[in-house]
Design a protein around this motif. Structure first.
Motif, PDB file in Angstrom:
ATOM      1  N   TYR A 126       4.810   4.975   7.294  1.00 10.98           N
ATOM      2  CA  TYR A 126       3.644   3.935   7.547  1.00 10.98           C
ATOM      3  C   TYR A 126       2.424   5.015   7.408  1.00 10.98           C
ATOM      4  N   PHE A 127       1.460   4.426   6.384  1.00  7.28           N
ATOM      5  CA  PHE A 127       0.263   5.059   6.190  1.00  7.28           C
ATOM      6  C   PHE A 127      -0.808   4.572   7.400  1.00  7.28           C
ATOM      7  N   ASP A 158       3.838   1.207   1.723  1.00 13.64           N
ATOM      8  CA  ASP A 158       4.098   2.229   2.590  1.00 13.64           C
ATOM      9  C   ASP A 158       5.798   2.738   2.355  1.00 13.64           C
ATOM     10  N   TRP A 175       4.667  -3.371   2.229  1.00 13.64           N
ATOM     11  CA  TRP A 175       3.393  -3.086   2.669  1.00 13.64           C
ATOM     12  C   TRP A 175       3.249  -3.610   4.126  1.00 13.64           C
ATOM     13  N   SER A 177       1.030  -1.509   6.584  1.00 12.23           N
ATOM     14  CA  SER A 177      -0.068  -1.044   7.178  1.00 12.23           C
ATOM     15  C   SER A 177      -1.303  -1.443   6.309  1.00 12.23           C
TER      16      SER A 177
END
Length: 206
Positions: A126-127, A158, A175, A177
């Motif tokens: 998770y960014f 992510d 995606w 985050s």
């Protein structure tokens, strides 16, 4: 002719879940919510950003060259460290060497044919980034769009799974985050074939 068949599957869990199950069956608490403003200390997966970005350097075997030319195990080890586990897996009429790196909750897995990468995936990463992706941004996506153009709109996914096989090149990307939404656990899942956007789905965008 070597035949490699790889089925992509994104078995990716959002960190927003209350708990996740480790490979040994034990439960690991992950918290009850996730915000893109979390620091690396608050968000354990952010500590593995270097490994996630190194995945973009990995090259894949070329089908026309019997899947040679992909990153070797030595190269992957320089990016991710020593694998946590290795095993062999049948694929079509060949056998692949499958390596797993377990980095806390984050899992990286690579499949190699004759020391050449043909598949690579990451899950539970998770960014940490600002919530800039809106439903309006999502609506700009269209089939046939290149992966590079999608990345311009959404940033790097992510989690993703990418493979070259006898059926061609395919990628599934997630995606979780940077998504701005009034609903909990929003996500965007995209599938690419030969580098072009093929399937577009989302959940809980608003």
């Amino acid at each position: 002719m070597k035949k490699i068949i790889i089925s992509l599957c994104l078995g990716m869990s959002l960190l927003a879940l209350a708990a996740c199950t480790a490979e040994d069956g034990t439960s690991q608490a992950t918290g009850t919510s996730v915000s893109s403003s979390l620091s690396a200390q608050q968000n354990p997966t952010a500590a593995y950003k270097d490994q996630r970005l190194a995945m973009d350097k990995v090259t894949y075997g070329v089908q026309a060259d019997n899947f040679a030319g992909g990153s070797s195990l030595a190269t992957l080890t320089s990016y991710f460290g020593q694998p946590t586990k290795s095993e062999q897996s049948p694929s079509g009429n060949v056998t692949l060497d499958v390596y797993t790196w377990q980095l806390g909750q984050v899992k990286i897995q690579a499949s190699l044919f004759q020391d050449s990468t043909v598949a690579l995936s990451i899950s539970n990463f998770y960014f940490t980034r600002e919530e800039s992706i809106t439903k309006k941004t999502y609506q700009k996506l269209s089939k046939g769009m290149s992966y590079a153009k999608v990345e311009e709109l959404l940033g790097k996914p992510d989690d993703y799974s990418k493979a070259v096989s006898s059926d061609g090149e395919e990628m599934q990307a997630l995606w979780v985050s940077g998504l701005r939404s009034q609903k909990s656990n929003p996500r965007i899942t995209l599938t690419f074939k030969e580098g072009l956007l093929d399937k577009i789905t989302s959940e809980n965008l608003s």
